[in-house]
Design a protein around this motif. Structure first.
Motif, PDB file in Angstrom:
ATOM      1  N   SER A   1      -6.578  -3.547   0.217  1.00  0.00           N
ATOM      2  CA  SER A   1      -5.639  -3.862   1.631  1.00  0.00           C
ATOM      3  C   SER A   1      -6.186  -3.272   2.919  1.00  0.00           C
ATOM      4  O   SER A   1      -6.690  -4.393   4.067  1.00  0.00           O
ATOM      5  CB  SER A   1      -4.349  -2.499   1.725  1.00  0.00           C
ATOM      6  OG  SER A   1      -4.932  -1.210   1.555  1.00  0.00           O
ATOM      7  N   HIS A   2      -7.565  -2.196   3.209  1.00  0.00           N
ATOM      8  CA  HIS A   2      -8.209  -1.841   4.136  1.00  0.00           C
ATOM      9  C   HIS A   2      -9.632  -3.167   4.069  1.00  0.00           C
ATOM     10  O   HIS A   2     -10.139  -3.434   5.118  1.00  0.00           O
ATOM     11  CB  HIS A   2      -9.552  -0.585   3.675  1.00  0.00           C
ATOM     12  CG  HIS A   2     -10.038   0.007   4.387  1.00  0.00           C
ATOM     13  ND1 HIS A   2     -10.352   0.151   5.766  1.00  0.00           N
ATOM     14  CD2 HIS A   2     -11.899  -0.413   4.760  1.00  0.00           C
ATOM     15  CE1 HIS A   2     -11.383   0.232   6.671  1.00  0.00           C
ATOM     16  NE2 HIS A   2     -12.170   0.194   6.225  1.00  0.00           N
ATOM     17  N   GLN A   3     -10.474  -3.938   2.664  1.00  0.00           N
ATOM     18  CA  GLN A   3     -11.306  -4.968   3.184  1.00  0.00           C
ATOM     19  C   GLN A   3     -10.420  -6.041   3.131  1.00  0.00           C
ATOM     20  O   GLN A   3     -10.646  -7.055   4.191  1.00  0.00           O
ATOM     21  CB  GLN A   3     -11.227  -5.129   1.727  1.00  0.00           C
ATOM     22  CG  GLN A   3     -12.643  -5.823   1.818  1.00  0.00           C
ATOM     23  CD  GLN A   3     -13.966  -4.950   1.733  1.00  0.00           C
ATOM     24  OE1 GLN A   3     -14.285  -4.357   1.924  1.00  0.00           O
ATOM     25  NE2 GLN A   3     -14.718  -5.961   1.387  1.00  0.00           N
TER      26      GLN A   3
ATOM     27  N   LYS B   1      -5.375   0.279  -1.830  1.00  0.00           N
ATOM     28  CA  LYS B   1      -5.172   0.999  -0.860  1.00  0.00           C
ATOM     29  C   LYS B   1      -7.177   0.414  -0.489  1.00  0.00           C
ATOM     30  O   LYS B   1      -7.194   0.040   1.748  1.00  0.00           O
ATOM     31  CB  LYS B   1      -5.743   2.450  -1.000  1.00  0.00           C
ATOM     32  CG  LYS B   1      -4.225   3.171  -0.907  1.00  0.00           C
ATOM     33  CD  LYS B   1      -4.781   4.476  -0.842  1.00  0.00           C
ATOM     34  CE  LYS B   1      -2.729   5.566  -0.969  1.00  0.00           C
ATOM     35  NZ  LYS B   1      -3.192   6.782  -1.198  1.00  0.00           N
ATOM     36  N   LYS B   2      -7.980   0.117  -1.084  1.00  0.00           N
ATOM     37  CA  LYS B   2      -9.320  -0.103  -1.380  1.00  0.00           C
ATOM     38  C   LYS B   2      -9.308  -1.613  -0.327  1.00  0.00           C
ATOM     39  O   LYS B   2      -9.794  -2.465   0.007  1.00  0.00           O
ATOM     40  CB  LYS B   2     -10.321  -0.616  -2.093  1.00  0.00           C
ATOM     41  CG  LYS B   2     -10.973   1.677  -2.772  1.00  0.00           C
ATOM     42  CD  LYS B   2     -11.369   1.568  -1.591  1.00  0.00           C
ATOM     43  CE  LYS B   2     -12.314   3.301  -2.007  1.00  0.00           C
ATOM     44  NZ  LYS B   2     -13.180   3.770  -0.973  1.00  0.00           N
TER      45      LYS B   2
ATOM     46  N   THR C   1       0.781  -1.150  -0.101  1.00  0.00           N
ATOM     47  CA  THR C   1       0.127  -0.024  -0.298  1.00  0.00           C
ATOM     48  C   THR C   1       1.248   1.225   0.649  1.00  0.00           C
ATOM     49  O   THR C   1       0.873   2.263  -0.598  1.00  0.00           O
ATOM     50  CB  THR C   1      -0.384   0.021   0.735  1.00  0.00           C
ATOM     51  OG1 THR C   1      -1.605  -1.543   0.981  1.00  0.00           O
ATOM     52  CG2 THR C   1      -2.262   1.191   0.993  1.00  0.00           C
TER      53      THR C   1
ATOM     54  N   MET D   1      -7.482  -6.462   5.682  1.00  0.00           N
ATOM     55  CA  MET D   1      -7.951  -6.254   7.287  1.00  0.00           C
ATOM     56  C   MET D   1      -8.795  -6.128   8.080  1.00  0.00           C
ATOM     57  O   MET D   1      -9.118  -6.773   8.921  1.00  0.00           O
ATOM     58  CB  MET D   1      -7.095  -4.785   7.486  1.00  0.00           C
ATOM     59  CG  MET D   1      -5.945  -4.604   7.141  1.00  0.00           C
ATOM     60  SD  MET D   1      -4.934  -2.839   7.638  1.00  0.00           S
ATOM     61  CE  MET D   1      -3.547  -2.990   6.958  1.00  0.00           C
ATOM     62  N   ILE D   2     -10.155  -5.466   7.139  1.00  0.00           N
ATOM     63  CA  ILE D   2     -11.648  -6.161   8.655  1.00  0.00           C
ATOM     64  C   ILE D   2     -11.657  -7.298   8.273  1.00  0.00           C
ATOM     65  O   ILE D   2     -12.950  -8.217   8.571  1.00  0.00           O
ATOM     66  CB  ILE D   2     -12.781  -5.466   7.198  1.00  0.00           C
ATOM     67  CG1 ILE D   2     -12.141  -3.730   7.651  1.00  0.00           C
ATOM     68  CG2 ILE D   2     -13.643  -5.855   8.015  1.00  0.00           C
ATOM     69  CD1 ILE D   2     -13.343  -3.138   6.789  1.00  0.00           C
TER      70      ILE D   2
ATOM     71  N   ASN E   1      -8.124  -2.250  16.485  1.00  0.00           N
ATOM     72  CA  ASN E   1      -8.405  -0.909  14.885  1.00  0.00           C
ATOM     73  C   ASN E   1      -8.873  -0.932  14.309  1.00  0.00           C
ATOM     74  O   ASN E   1      -9.145  -0.007  14.082  1.00  0.00           O
ATOM     75  CB  ASN E   1      -6.695  -1.951  14.728  1.00  0.00           C
ATOM     76  CG  ASN E   1      -5.158  -1.942  15.045  1.00  0.00           C
ATOM     77  OD1 ASN E   1      -5.376   0.093  15.480  1.00  0.00           O
ATOM     78  ND2 ASN E   1      -3.884  -1.849  14.530  1.00  0.00           N
ATOM     79  N   THR E   2      -9.434  -2.265  13.852  1.00  0.00           N
ATOM     80  CA  THR E   2     -10.939  -2.015  12.476  1.00  0.00           C
ATOM     81  C   THR E   2     -11.976  -2.788  12.656  1.00  0.00           C
ATOM     82  O   THR E   2     -11.823  -3.529  13.476  1.00  0.00           O
ATOM     83  CB  THR E   2      -9.777  -2.718  11.598  1.00  0.00           C
ATOM     84  OG1 THR E   2      -8.572  -2.446  11.358  1.00  0.00           O
ATOM     85  CG2 THR E   2     -10.302  -2.866  10.017  1.00  0.00           C
TER      86      THR E   2
END
Length: 263
Positions: free
Chosen positions: A169-171, A166-167, A156, A173-174, A218-219
């Motif tokens: 990587s966020h997905q 970025k999208k 990222t 982590m969730i 965190n997430t």
């Protein structure tokens, strides 16, 4: 990224490339009579930026790992650490209890993951609630999530010019947090204790966030609470890509066009 790394090695050492995507693209660009030097400069600039960002991120991760390991070792509560390690000795994962009134629950260590919790956390929650938190972090250690998260952050940071990363990587982590919660729910055989922790977590003011680690707080807290409320249903996390996908596809089509045009 492997192709990019091999191309950089070729540029520095002169080793033979055989076939390389980036070298091939530059060769294809030579056929363009207009703006070749500018395009070549921009091309090499992107590669240099990516490699530099990767290097900086690796150095930062090493610094953070050394820094926080030293901090946690200095403020370790030896008695409570021994007690928890005795209780969960069959996990084959080190648990470190640090003296801190804030909420700390995380896993850290790229190759030898360990669980870090605070005395403040142990005082906030009951034994069963603490077990739910520890099970969540144990999943991260078993799945080598600190290493996976580092690789995701590495991509990222270094390839942020591809918007979709970025999208994704966020997905990612969730989803990893949801999987860790599901693991805890399965071993607890009840959603009560983990649900109680997550609900109280929304009102806790003093949460210590440690850079370069995988933290319990965190997430995706809202999705995690929803999963606890409906443990038997498949939770669908909405994924809105829109402009990020369009931008990424444009970059991909540009590369394909260069290669196709040279054939």
């Amino acid at each position: 990224m492997m192709q990019m790394g091999w191309y950089v090695v070729h540029q520095i050492t002169g080793v033979s490339l055989q076939w390389n995507l980036f070298s091939y693209c530059l060769t294809a660009l030579q056929k363009l009579s207009f703006g070749y030097d500018i395009l070549k400069f921009l091309f090499n600039l992107v590669i240099a930026y990516t490699v530099l960002r990767m290097f900086m991120r690796i150095v930062r991760q090493l610094y953070l790992s050394i820094k926080w390991t030293r901090v946690f070792r200095q403020c370790t509560d030896q008695q409570q650490s021994r007690a928890l390690n005795d209780i969960y000795r069959d996990w084959d994962t080190e648990i470190i209890v640090v003296k801190d009134d804030a909420f700390i629950a995380l896993s850290m260590g790229l190759f030898h993951p360990r669980i870090i919790v605070s005395t403040g956390l142990l005082n906030m929650f009951s034994a069963e609630e603490t077990r739910a938190i520890l099970l969540h972090e144990w999943y991260h250690c078993k799945a080598r999530d600190p290493l996976l998260m580092f690789l995701v952050v590495l991509m990222t940071d270094s390839m942020g010019y591809i918007p979709l990363i970025k999208k994704l990587s966020h997905q990612f982590m969730i989803q990893k947090e949801l999987l860790a919660d599901r693991f805890a729910l399965k071993h607890m055989n009840t959603a009560y204790y983990l649900g109680s922790v997550l609900l109280r977590l929304t009102s806790i003011v003093h949460i210590r966030h440690v850079s370069g680690t995988v933290s319990f707080a965190n997430t995706g807290i809202n999705y995690r609470i929803l999963q606890v409320l409906k443990p038997n249903e498949t939770l669908k996390v909405p994924f809105s890509f829109g402009k990020s996908l369009l931008g990424s596809m444009m970059i991909l089509f540009l590369i394909i066009a260069i290669i196709w045009g040279s054939c």
